[in-house]
Design an enzyme around this catalytic site. Structure first.
Site, PDB file in Angstrom:
ATOM      1  N   HIS A 139     -86.848  35.414   3.803  1.00 27.34           N
ATOM      2  CA  HIS A 139     -87.731  35.943   4.843  1.00 27.34           C
ATOM      3  C   HIS A 139     -89.170  35.833   4.345  1.00 27.34           C
ATOM      4  CE1 HIS A 139     -84.071  38.519   6.123  1.00 27.34           C
ATOM      5  NE2 HIS A 139     -84.117  37.400   6.823  1.00 27.34           N
ATOM      6  N   GLU A 166     -91.501  38.856   3.348  1.00 29.49           N
ATOM      7  CA  GLU A 166     -91.108  39.738   2.249  1.00 29.49           C
ATOM      8  C   GLU A 166     -91.619  39.151   0.937  1.00 29.49           C
ATOM      9  OE1 GLU A 166     -86.898  40.074   2.770  1.00 29.49           O
ATOM     10  OE2 GLU A 166     -87.103  41.014   4.737  1.00 29.49           O
ATOM     11  N   HIS A 169     -84.864  40.514  -1.681  1.00 31.95           N
ATOM     12  CA  HIS A 169     -85.471  40.783  -0.379  1.00 31.95           C
ATOM     13  C   HIS A 169     -86.542  41.864  -0.505  1.00 31.95           C
ATOM     14  CE1 HIS A 169     -82.825  38.802   2.756  1.00 31.95           C
ATOM     15  NE2 HIS A 169     -82.150  38.570   1.634  1.00 31.95           N
ATOM     16  N   GLU A 190     -83.123  44.905  -2.500  1.00 33.35           N
ATOM     17  CA  GLU A 190     -84.245  45.213  -1.615  1.00 33.35           C
ATOM     18  C   GLU A 190     -85.337  45.945  -2.388  1.00 33.35           C
ATOM     19  OE1 GLU A 190     -84.448  44.501   1.595  1.00 33.35           O
ATOM     20  OE2 GLU A 190     -82.404  44.122   2.290  1.00 33.35           O
TER      21      GLU A 190
END
Length: 1250
Positions: A946, A949, A1043, A1128
């Site tokens: 992504h 990010e 991420h 994350e």
């Protein structure tokens, strides 16, 4: 006297007077009570007297095991005498007044409500009905109604509705009787069917006869009447009746009257009741139209402004704000289309999905706003019911996204593609077959002879011969020098792979004074057995250091790094490196004191001779507005810019420019942003989370409402527009800021000056998409010093953001960089994120109508005149930066490091996707050493699927730097594993400033089940690598995809577990179904012990249906990797551990990447143990947290953007939702940190928030 037969509770004396009287009453039931009415009156009067005078009498009647309530109700049902009935009603009233609802519950369970309704019907048949009896009956019903869930249905079926209404019509002037009737009516109206029925009987018009202007009389009557009217007006039909009856101006006039006369604010509840009526009426389009025609926005705006100084009136201000925002005319987003300003034609269009819909959209269709829809059923209430993702989620059952199919839950290795097709990927795994014959291990000890792939960097750098404009002018010159690539064009074809065998040496260039690096860390133990990390300085001395690169010249950071079997803790210490030695001298003013000289063909003569329009760098090198910008230019001048390369071993401005030349972008960017050119040195000072100012969101909303009330104050002047490609920067007289986003990873589509110092900003959609607006990166210039500017990003889509919880935007000042402080810093005040009045079309909202965009607003001031500043959502990390870092990594190689860089594939946009292999060289080419080399477990890492990010890339940078280090830890790690790394899965998205998608317009992390070779090449080939490994029985020990997370704090992991998924669902499973190795919890458990930013409590190992196409789940399910994770990292900061209360920075992110490597070493020890006691420890940990996991939805639910629902309490939803809570809600106090905000929550959020 005979002993009463009624049951008594154990311990209560059977000769108790109250029980004896109840026994006597029980024996009189039936015909005896009718015959001996006088005795019944006396008995009931005595019972009433005892209950009124003796508290214990009531307790005896209501005690468990007592049949006193049954006796009283049976007597009430059979009695025909009015006085006796009144006595019994008074008895019930006394009993039900206390008890906190338990007694009412007993009354309802015994059928008391039905008896009261039957008595009401009987009493109404007598002409005239007894006023006292009607009064007592309605008073009792008002107490019972809220506790009886079927009260509305019972009242309608029994016919009690009309009796109450008729009684009200006949007694409009009788306040004593009217009050209990209104109280019952309020309960009746909570049932929607009853509300419609009452409306048909004229009750709405009747209520407007009762509510009156300000008066000190009958205050309670007015309050209850307004509550009842508000409940009635929740019905659309009744709201239309109120509008048709012309009652909207009446309500506004009443509110204004009460506002003006209630100077001491003693009757706030009446004023709130009037606002709730207006709120419910404005849920329909006709109501909003009538409200606007009655000048309602101006009235509520003026009254709210007067209420602002009084904190206790906040509920009125908040409700007024909700009404005004709801009625605020929906504006059109100031763009011609919501599609991206950039177009990329796909090689073929998917058969279905959002991209197919985008391409099938007929030309000329307005996709910005929907056509006006006159059907009331499709707007306001629909919006309130499903306003955001969280509400939609909670309207469903709590766990409906959890995978419940056990066949899907159990990982099953899938062959996928035939092995014959996969054999082509053998070229990426030379290390598994390399025999190193002919490699001179002796000579390699004195020369750097590890593998190299210079062709990746060189081919990337020579792909385009277009001129690149770079910042070379003294002190912020906006005009960039044009540099042309001297290399030949090189355009590799798709699927081209290049690799270099380790047998071909490529010596690293000598470094005279190496800066502080991770590879200088070594571990020793002191007498207390504490681990201390030491650094060897150039002169051979040893000092404390850190895992992260020094943020200032010669700066050292103290750290304590435990052994691979123990935990790691990093402690910071500032120091100054003078003449190559590390000393403990503080230096805070200027992290970069050294300068580097650049021979520039162009040099602006001074800051004052900037471009027309007050200076700025918004159109470097373009023909737009450059007239007069090159006055007083000196040729061949030497420029002084900060020498960040001395502090950033992986950064080189000149090399960066070379890399930019080979980067392919859809807009064909020809400019380089200053921050990417200069680099970023992490600031030494920690940046705390921003404390939210009370009422800041409300004040911003009021400023937005002022635009409608005072339209002449709005400039509405476009100052930047990508839809004007020839000249996006609109020149003016110097009264406006200059904007620019035409550089790699930039994203700003349009800038509109709305007030002198306020700008609305519109973000660009992802290419081949019509949404995903979150990432921004743009330049601002032409500012004035000391002026506070407000920036509003007006087309955000997510329903909440960490900007409401302490996160700030990032700013990079070029003046500061020139002065020796080249760094991104957190900035911005009055930051908030809220729903705005710009309509979001159903095309962009997945078919849902009535949606709105959200605004991120922040204010900031500038410290330097003629500065050029950049703003970004998070620390930028471009594709060209990655290429530069990978090129510089080779300089960190030692002969003991095996490093290979391959081109995995070419993206849709023509950019190379790099693949790295890192491990340790074998000690020799003996069979034992070669066998050990080939059989090392594989670790597969990926990041940046992504584009928005960017923190994932900073974590990956920390991982790569650690792996390439020379410390004993890094060496042990390389000797333990073979690392296969894809550091950027979505180069095209990163280059073009996308937030979520690739050029295909799709989220690549939703394509892992069936990736398309043409549309998703990076996913297709990465999955093929893993499938190849599975075929040759070399599946990775760990797969981890890095991420970033925009709605949660800390760093955490998502994994996959059958057992924990079953625990979260209602499916039945046998013990054999739940047999599972708990090793998947080992790595996050280790990280929670050694990494300060990591939070085990935020981790989740539940498999959701909506995630079945993500890398984590597919690699777990199809490749059979038990330890398959998504890691994350927060975009905001931490709320636990050492970094609690701080915003996260690049230093902490890179540290996290290094800590991941250290955790892999400890995992090696755990997986190598024959004794599996550690897994039993994990089992106990798991069982200990089972209840916590089950009860918490935060780790179960993940929205379409990989984000669980946000659970932190704040007044955000109150100020931005179109709904409002009633104070009676019992659970509201559990939701808010501050109970005084009770009135701010919406009904839906009060009921559903966890």
């Amino acid at each position: 006297m005979n002993k009463p037969k009624m049951a008594t509770e154990k311990g209560v004396p059977s000769n108790s007077r109250i029980l004896m009287l109840l026994g006597q009453l029980e024996r009189m039931n039936g015909e005896a009570m009718v015959r001996d009415a006088e005795t019944a009156r006396q008995v009931t009067a005595k019972i009433l007297h005892l209950i009124q005078t003796q508290e214990k009498s009531g307790k005896e009647v209501m005690s468990k095991g007592s049949s006193g309530m049954e006796v009283i109700l049976a007597s009430l049902e059979n009695i025909r005498d009015v006085q006796t009935t009144l006595n019994i009603l008074c008895i019930l009233s006394e009993l039900l007044t206390v008890g906190r609802g338990r007694r009412v519950g007993v009354f309802v369970s015994k059928g008391g409500t039905g008896i009261l309704f039957q008595l009401l019907i009987t009493a109404s048949k007598e002409l005239p009905p007894s006023e006292e009896l009607m009064l007592q009956l309605h008073s009792l019903l008002a107490k019972v109604g809220p506790k009886d869930r079927k009260f509305g249905v019972k009242s309608r079926l029994s016919g009690a509705l009309n009796i109450t209404v008729n009684l009200m019509k006949q007694n409009l002037q009788n306040a004593k009787l009217l009050l209990p009737c209104l109280q019952v009516l309020r309960v009746y109206s909570t049932n929607s069917v009853n509300a419609i029925s009452l409306g048909k009987n004229g009750v709405v018009e009747l209520m407007f006869k009762i509510v009156a202007p300000y008066s000190k009389k009958n205050i309670s009557l007015h309050k209850v009447a307004l509550d009842a009217l508000g409940a009635l007006l929740k019905s659309r039909t009744n709201a239309r009746r109120a509008v048709d009856g012309g009652h909207v101006p009446v309500l506004l006039a009443l509110y204004l009257d009460w506002h003006r006369n209630d100077t001491r604010h003693r009757h706030m509840l009446i004023r709130k009741g009037l606002l709730i009526c207006l709120r419910n009426i404005t849920n329909i389009k006709l109501g909003r139209k009538a409200f606007i025609e009655a000048d309602g926005i101006r009235i509520l705006y003026n009254t709210s402004t007067e209420c602002l100084p009084v904190r206790t009136l906040d509920p009125l201000v908040n409700t007024s704000s909700l009404i005004m925002r709801k009625c605020f005319p929906k504006n059109r987003l100031p763009v011609s289309t919501i599609k991206s300003a950039f177009h990329y034609q796909l090689p073929h269009i998917p058969a279905a999905g959002p991209v197919a819909q985008l391409y099938s959209q007929p030309p000329g269709v307005d996709d910005v706003v929907d056509e006006s829809d006159d059907n009331d059923e499709t707007e306001a209430d629909t919006e309130n019911d499903t306003e955001n993702e969280e509400d939609e989620k909670y309207h469903r059952t709590v766990n409906d996204d959890i995978e419940t199919d056990l066949n899907k839950l159990h990982p099953k290795k899938s062959a996928g593609r035939p092995f014959e097709e996969l054999k082509v990927y053998e070229r990426f795994f030379l290390e598994l077959s390399e025999d190193f014959q002919g490699y001179n291990f002796e000579s390699s000890k004195s020369a750097s002879t590890t593998s190299s792939l210079s062709s990746f960097s060189s081919s990337s750098a020579t792909r385009s011969a277009r001129p690149i404009r770079v910042p070379t002018a003294q002190a912020l010159s906006p005009k960039h020098t044009s540099l042309s690539s001297s290399q030949e064009d090189c355009n590799p074809t798709k699927g081209k792979h290049t690799e270099t065998s380790p047998s071909f040496p490529n010596p690293a260039p000598p470094v005279s004074l190496p800066p502080l690096k991770l590879d200088t860390i070594h571990l020793t133990k002191d007498q207390d057995k504490k681990e201390v990390a030491h650094i060897a300085s150039p002169d051979g001395q040893t000092t404390l250091s850190s895992l992260t690169t020094s943020p200032s010249q010669g700066q050292s950071i103290e750290q304590e790094l435990a052994h691979v079997l123990e935990s790691v803790s990093l402690e910071e210490e500032r120091a100054l490196n003078a003449e190559g030695e590390i000393r403990g001298v503080k230096q805070e003013e200027s992290p970069v004191s050294a300068t580097r000289h650049i021979q520039s063909p162009l040099l602006l003569g001074g800051i004052a001779t900037r471009r027309v329009g007050g200076g700025g760098g918004s159109n470097w090198g373009s023909d737009c507005g450059s007239e007069g910008a090159e006055d007083e230019i000196g040729e061949g001048a030497v420029l002084e810019v900060p020498d960040t390369a001395r502090l950033l071993p992986l950064h080189d401005p000149d090399l960066y420019v070379e890399m930019v030349k080979g980067t392919q972008s859809v807009p064909q960017y020809a400019e380089v942003a200053y921050p990417d050119y200069f680099g970023h040195v992490a600031p030494t000072l920690r940046e705390p989370l921003l404390e939210r100012v009370y009422g800041v969101q409300r004040s911003k909303i009021f400023q937005d409402i002022e635009r409608l009330i005072h339209p002449n104050d709005i400039l509405d002047k476009v100052v930047y527009d990508l839809n004007v490609p020839s000249c996006p920067v609109i020149e003016d007289d110097g009264e406006s800021l200059k904007f620019n986003s035409q550089f790699e990873s930039g994203n700003l589509r349009k800038a509109v000056q709305v007030r002198k110092y306020e700008y609305d900003l519109v973000l660009n959609s992802d290419i081949n998409s019509n949404h995903y607006h979150q990432w921004f990166y743009f330049e601002v210039s032409g500012m004035r010093v000391g002026i506070t500017y407000r920036f509003n990003i007006i087309n955000c889509e997510k329903s909440n953001s960490q900007f409401n919880y302490g996160m700030q935007v990032l700013m990079y000042s070029v003046q500061e960089a020139i002065s020796g402080r080249p760094c991104w810093i957190r900035t911005g005040t009055d930051i908030c994120y809220y729903k705005n009045h710009f309509a979001r079309s159903s095309i962009a909202a997945g078919g849902q109508k009535g949606k709105s965009y959200y605004t991120l607003t922040f204010s900031t001031s500038f410290s330097h005149k003629d500065d050029v500043c950049y703003f970004a959502y998070h620390y930028p990390y471009t594709y060209s930066t990655l290429k530069m870092h990978l090129s510089k990594l080779e300089a960190l190689r030692t002969p003991q490091i095996y490093l290979r860089q391959d081109v995995l594939c070419e993206t849709l946009g023509g950019n190379a996707c790099p693949l790295l292999t890192i491990t340790a060289m074998p000690e020799s080419n003996s069979n034992d050493h070669i066998c050990q080399f080939r059989n090392r477990p594989l670790i597969f890492l990926s990041a940046r699927v992504h584009p928005g990010e960017t923190n994932a890339s900073w974590v990956m940078k920390g991982t790569l730097e650690f792996l390439m280090g020379t410390s004993s830890l890094a060496a042990s790690l390389r000797e333990a594993y073979i690392f296969k790394i894809v550091p950027m899965l979505n180069p095209d998205g990163v280059v073009n400033g996308n937030h979520r998608c690739s050029l295909s317009g799709e989220d690549l992390n939703r394509q892992w089940q069936n990736p398309n070779l043409e549309l998703h090449p990076t996913i297709y080939h990465t999955k093929s690598l893993l499938q190849y490994l599975a075929h040759i029985q070399r599946a990775p020990l760990v797969f981890c995809d890095y991420h970033g997370h925009s709605r949660k704090k800390n760093v955490f992991m998502y994994g996959c577990s059958v057992k924990e998924t079953v625990w979260q669902s209602n499916i039945s499973a046998t013990s054999s179904d739940l047999q599972e190795d708990l090793g998947y919890r080992a790595l996050p458990k280790i990280l929670s012990q050694i990494a300060p930013a990591f939070s085990m409590a935020s981790c989740s190992f539940v498999v959701e249906r909506s995630k079945e196409s993500t890398a984590r789940v597919v690699v777990w399910r199809e490749i059979g990797v038990q330890r398959s994770y998504t890691m994350e990292s927060t975009l905001c900061g931490c709320d636990q551990g050492k970094y609690k209360g701080l915003q996260i920075g690049t230093r902490e992110l890179e540290e996290m990447g290094a800590q991941f490597c250290v955790a892999m070493l400890r995992l090696k020890r755990l997986t190598g143990l024959r004794n599996h006691q550690h897994f039993l420890d994990l089992e106990s940990d798991l069982i200990g947290t089972q209840s916590k996991v089950v009860s918490s939805c935060s780790t179960t639910y993940v929205l379409e953007e990989d984000e669980p629902s946000f659970l932190e309490a704040i007044d955000y939803s109150a100020e931005s939702n179109d709904d409002d809570a009633e104070p009676e809600n019992e659970h509201s106090s559990e939701v808010l940190e501050h109970p005084e905000h009770l009135d701010q929550l919406s009904d839906s959020e009060t009921n559903h928030r966890v």
